[in-house]
Design a protein around this motif. Structure first.
Motif: not given
Length: 106
Positions: A25, A30, A52
């Motif tokens: 990530d 997100r 992301v």
């Protein structure tokens, strides 16, 4: 000694998926979008996405050519153009997109 080694290995095993997920990530953020799209089967749809580590303009520019799958998860259509994308908690500017969104289950 063996029990300490076993405990250490178990701890590493349990923590590693969380560490890996966090490293994948990019920014740890997100962003949820909903987009009003034209598909190659000549239909217009509202579809939800998760991005992301990309800005909205970067995300939108990468949508054309991607496949939007139908409810069966197997068949789908290619995105021909993106009319509008907004954060999932915002309203579309276009009246057509808002009407279609009201008919679209998420």
């Amino acid at each position: 000694m063996n029990s300490k080694l076993l405990l250490l290995m178990m701890t590493m095993f349990l923590v590693s998926p969380f560490t890996l997920a966090k490293s994948l990530d990019k920014n740890g953020v997100r962003t949820y979008y909903k987009c009003y799209l034209a598909l190659n089967d000549k239909s217009d749809v509202v579809h939800g996405f998760v991005s992301v580590g990309k800005t909205q303009s970067e995300f939108e520019s990468e949508l054309e050519g991607r496949i939007v799958y139908y409810a069966d998860g197997v068949t789908g259509s290619i995105i021909e153009s993106v009319y509008e994308c907004v954060a999932a908690d915002k309203l579309f500017k276009s009246k057509e997109a808002r009407e279609l969104e009201a008919k679209t289950p998420f």
